[in-house]
Structure formats: C-alpha cells, structure tokens
Design an enzyme around this catalytic site. Structure first.
Site: not given
Length: 250
Positions: A101-103, A185
C-alpha cells in the site's frame, strides 16, 4: 527441533535471552521447567514463557489497519515502515507485507512469515479482488465509471483489467472501487486517467474479508485459517459493501 530454535522462530526472544529464561526457570515444556536449550521440541509440545503459551505453528499471519505515513516494507533507510507498527511479540520473526500500500494509503494490509502464502496473495494469476474507498478532488462521472469498467488505459499506455467503481456519496466525490490486479499506484493512476485526482485512499477488503470496524489504525489482529480462506475467495462482495457504505446499485 532444539528448544532455542523453536522459540526464536515463534517469539521476539534471541537465543541468548532464551538461555537466560531457561536458567531462571521461566520456560516450561509440558508443564515442567526446561533445563537445557537443546532439548528436542515438536509442534505437539506445550511451551510457555513466563506463564504465557507459545504458539505451536512456526508461521504467523497478521492483518494490519495501516495508517498513513508508513511504507509497506520490512526496512527503509529514511521512512517508517509497517513493521515498525508491530507489537514486540511479533518482531524479529520475518514478517513481511503481502504486496504494497502506498505510504499515504490506509487500511487492510496482511503481513506474514509464510513465503508460500505471501506468493499466493500477490500472484497476478490469482486475481484476488481488492476493495478501496477513495476521496476525489472532483465528481466521479458516468464516463469515468464506463472507462474503468471497460478496462482503462493509463497515461503511460498501460492497459488495466476491467474494474468496478461507484460513487458512495451524494456529491460523487467518494467512491468504492474494486480491482483484480495490483499495478503500481493503480487506483491513483486510473483516476488520473479519467481527469480526476485521489485525495485519500483506503483499502477496506480483500477477497471476502473486510477490515474489522474495531481494528484501530496501527493495530493488528491474527488471521486464522478460516480468515485466510475468506481472503483467498474470489466471490464478488461489491454490492454488500455498497450497501454497508450507505449506497445501493443496480
């Protein structure tokens, strides 16, 4: 298997600390104090440390409600990682996130030290459905919904699999979206390809398993075999999720 190895694979304790605990008679095997670190142990033996039972299985799988601000990695030189959120009893046991999962993305993230399970959860061939809520800068249009449903092409030419998305608020700036793949993303890039921008993203389910409402950001819960069976199911729960989020769809 030697007792010290058995415990080092299932607890946060180092082998030197395990020897100290044995010397202090803090480790029991089948109700009796362990006398040596090299005593042979099987998974059928009951082992306790300071009155707390040690799990029998070598493998552990956790569900984390990931908060924003952490990268999905086991280590990073400059950023805080999701493994920094683990309680002490789960550290040092080789837990790694299943995918990324993205930051700044929140929500449902599995961590495990079972390599075969991690591969199964992230294999492109599995097409495990992943469900997200996204808050958008602009209204989610019917044209954007159509493009996503047909399999949108990203700005760099990458073709995405058909996905499903639906507005879940009256303004059309919050959506539920379901993907069956996990490109880099991807949700943000898909919405960007429709001329929109994702301001907040949260994964709320994988397979048939939803993020528990009582699991606070940064907290973990152990996933049992029955939970993992739900994660690996490919049944469509889009409509039930829509209903739970306060919207209905035809």
């Amino acid at each position: 298997m030697r007792l010290d190895r058995y415990l080092s694979e299932r607890t946060e304790y180092s082998r030197s600390r395990i020897k100290e605990l044995i010397g202090a008679k803090k480790i029991l095997v089948n109700g009796m104090p362990a006398l040596k670190a090299n005593v042979n142990i099987t998974e059928s033996d009951a082992v306790e440390i300071a009155g707390k039972p040690v799990r029998q299985s070598k493998y552990i799988t956790l569900l984390l409600n990931k908060p924003a601000g952490y990268v999905s990695a086991t280590e990073d030189k400059t950023e805080k990682t999701v493994t920094d959120l683990l309680p002490p009893e789960y550290r040092g046991q080789g837990l790694a996130p299943a995918g990324r999962l993205d930051k700044d993305t929140e929500g449902f993230l599995i961590l495990s030290n079972d390599g075969d399970l991690l591969h199964e959860l992230t294999s492109p061939k599995k097409h495990i459905p992943k469900y997200y809520t996204a808050e958008l800068a602009r209204e989610f249009t019917e044209e954007a919904k159509r493009l996503i449903a047909e399999g949108i092409t990203l700005k760099d030419g990458t073709k995405c699999l058909p996905a499903r998305a639906e507005a879940i608020d009256d303004e059309g700036r919050k959506i539920l979206i379901c993907l069956h793949e996990g490109k880099y993303h991807q949700v943000k890039r898909m919405l960007a390809a429709t001329g929109n921008h994702v301001e907040k993203l949260r994964r709320i389910a994988m397979g048939n398993k939803t993020l528990p409402e009582n699991l606070a950001p940064g907290e973990v819960t152990v996933l049992l075999n029955k939970d993992l069976s739900e994660v690996l199911k490919a049944e469509d729960i889009f409509l039930p999720l829509l209903k739970s989020l306060g919207k209905c769809s035809s």
